[in-house]
Write a protein that holds these residues in place. Sequence first.
Motif, PDB file in Angstrom:
ATOM      1  N   LYS A 107       0.883  -1.121   0.122  1.00  0.00           N
ATOM      2  CA  LYS A 107      -0.036   0.043   0.244  1.00  0.00           C
ATOM      3  C   LYS A 107       0.549   1.307   0.159  1.00  0.00           C
ATOM      4  O   LYS A 107       0.519   2.431  -0.393  1.00  0.00           O
ATOM      5  N   SER A 108       2.150   1.454   1.069  1.00  0.00           N
ATOM      6  CA  SER A 108       2.735   2.451   1.132  1.00  0.00           C
ATOM      7  C   SER A 108       3.788   2.325  -0.519  1.00  0.00           C
ATOM      8  O   SER A 108       3.801   4.027  -0.844  1.00  0.00           O
ATOM      9  N   THR A 109       3.289   1.803  -1.243  1.00  0.00           N
ATOM     10  CA  THR A 109       4.407   1.832  -2.145  1.00  0.00           C
ATOM     11  C   THR A 109       3.324   2.279  -3.480  1.00  0.00           C
ATOM     12  O   THR A 109       4.093   3.315  -4.528  1.00  0.00           O
ATOM     13  N   GLY A 127       2.931   7.911   9.435  1.00  0.00           N
ATOM     14  CA  GLY A 127       3.458   8.439  10.432  1.00  0.00           C
ATOM     15  C   GLY A 127       4.196   6.490  10.952  1.00  0.00           C
ATOM     16  O   GLY A 127       4.149   6.623  12.128  1.00  0.00           O
ATOM     17  N   GLU A 128       4.064   5.860  10.424  1.00  0.00           N
ATOM     18  CA  GLU A 128       4.892   4.957  10.021  1.00  0.00           C
ATOM     19  C   GLU A 128       6.346   4.255  10.352  1.00  0.00           C
ATOM     20  O   GLU A 128       6.928   3.696  10.562  1.00  0.00           O
ATOM     21  N   GLU A 129       6.658   5.678   9.121  1.00  0.00           N
ATOM     22  CA  GLU A 129       8.219   5.782   8.717  1.00  0.00           C
ATOM     23  C   GLU A 129       8.960   7.015   8.492  1.00  0.00           C
ATOM     24  O   GLU A 129       8.412   8.469   8.142  1.00  0.00           O
ATOM     25  N   SER A 130       9.912   6.575   9.247  1.00  0.00           N
ATOM     26  CA  SER A 130      10.829   8.083   9.245  1.00  0.00           C
ATOM     27  C   SER A 130      11.017   8.937   8.273  1.00  0.00           C
ATOM     28  O   SER A 130      10.908   7.412   7.011  1.00  0.00           O
ATOM     29  N   ILE A 173      -1.901  10.153   3.708  1.00  0.00           N
ATOM     30  CA  ILE A 173      -2.276   9.413   4.801  1.00  0.00           C
ATOM     31  C   ILE A 173      -1.420   8.263   5.154  1.00  0.00           C
ATOM     32  O   ILE A 173      -2.712   6.874   4.689  1.00  0.00           O
ATOM     33  N   ASP A 174      -0.754   8.056   5.537  1.00  0.00           N
ATOM     34  CA  ASP A 174       0.164   6.643   5.698  1.00  0.00           C
ATOM     35  C   ASP A 174       0.095   5.914   7.435  1.00  0.00           C
ATOM     36  O   ASP A 174       1.320   6.375   7.649  1.00  0.00           O
ATOM     37  N   SER A 175      -0.575   5.517   8.491  1.00  0.00           N
ATOM     38  CA  SER A 175      -1.980   4.927   7.607  1.00  0.00           C
ATOM     39  C   SER A 175      -3.244   5.401   8.372  1.00  0.00           C
ATOM     40  O   SER A 175      -2.184   6.608  10.306  1.00  0.00           O
TER      41      SER A 175
END
Length: 458
Positions: A107-109, A127-130, A173-175
């Motif tokens: 999904k992020s990809t 909010g998941e990755e820097s 927005i993730d996620s």
Amino acid sequence: MAKVKTIYACTSCGATSPKWVGKCNHCGEWNTYIEEVISKDTATEAKDKAWRAPETASGNRPVPLPEIKAGDMARLVAPDEELNRVLGGGIVPGSLVLIGGQPGIGKSTLLLQLALHIPVKILYVSGEESEEQIKMRADRIGGQASNCYILAETNTSKLLKHAQNLKPDLLIIDSIQTLSSPHIDSMPGSVSQVRECAGELQRFAKESHIPVFIIGHITKEGSIAGPKLLEHIVDAVLQFEGDRNYTYRILRTIKNRFGSTDELGIYEMQANGLREVSNPSELLLSQNEEDLSGSAIAATIEGMRPMLIETQALVSTSVYSSPQRSATGFDLRRLNMLLAVLEKRVGLPFAQNDVFLNIAGGLRVDDPAIDLAIVSALISSLEDVGVPTDVCFAGEVGLSGEIRTVNRIEQRIQEADRLGFKEIYISKYNTKGLDRGRYEIEVKTVAKVQELYFALFK
Ligand code: TYD
Ligand code: MG
């Protein structure tokens, strides 16, 4: 003064109750209520009420339909044709789109790739990755990135402030499960937090006309505060699915206020991101030249698109008294039914055999037209006689062994013809209005599974 209260919320539909109940009165699901502690101050309670009855741009005055300008709704067309197709022709301004899927499916990809390739201003909030992790992923995917802004933030008030100042053409927005609203004091990912954050994002989208894409995780069981609860709030729900061990991914429309839900996008996960698969029949074969036993090709339709898919069966003598049955990508109960039909109507001894069934490419197929190919693959493996690789099938099998008609037969024949198949087996009753002379492929008709058995294996 903040006041603390405990409520119970349904993880399926989001309904709340002051005490725990076993069965939800709203959606009828069992065992879905969980306890949530909420502390709210009175000012935010008022704010909370406000989004439930949002003021519209027309000033809360009834407006005659012809006076509403539709020109404002010009869609933002993505460079990704599969995504446009699934959304019904592009991204609608002010719409809220939820992309759901299991963790790690891509999904992020998918959305970062969209952000990097679309030539408009994007704000990608993670909010998941820097930021550094996203940068690494972006380098891997490549593409023009000058318009893409990254923000690592989980507080909705702060991120919406940034969005208001930046005025992007699309907000990602993730996620949703990592966001938290300062107006509510429960854990990120909890039912009330997810609902509150989605409500705030919806208000932002409708007021600013900026489309918002939200990523939401689901687990196999349907998650704690899953996208299920959000389906009511958002305008479109897309589901990203596939088997993580295979490279193909399908983007399905579950709900769409601006287009059809029959559409389907297909991607392949590669080392440098997702590749659009515009010709799905390439998923087809495991590139066998010989007629191996236990394999047959089905002319299926997924969404609106014809697709030829290989089905594989393995039938072997069982060492246990109760034989094993296993199906990947196909409903196990339906497999059992097809085996019972073959046993009863053709007299084939499946009861003493283990049966394994597999749909190539890790796809899940719902189209009932795949039955005929599965039956052929099963018989082929049992008899150890190969089905010629230039033959394909499209038909549903009924309980008395009859071959039933399937929809859009012409489209299926056309696709098989285009791919150079020599023969296609269809139901005898499916030929109404069919002009066989139009195709090079030979259209063979069968009325019963017995006929198919004699035509192919005797
Ligand atoms: P990801 O988008 O992080 O999944 P999600 O956001 O749905 O949790 O994708 C995760 C998987 O995709 C990961 O296992 C690695 C793989 N992948 C590739 O194969 N190629 C790529 O270019 C990228 C970015 C990821
Ligand atoms: Mg992710």
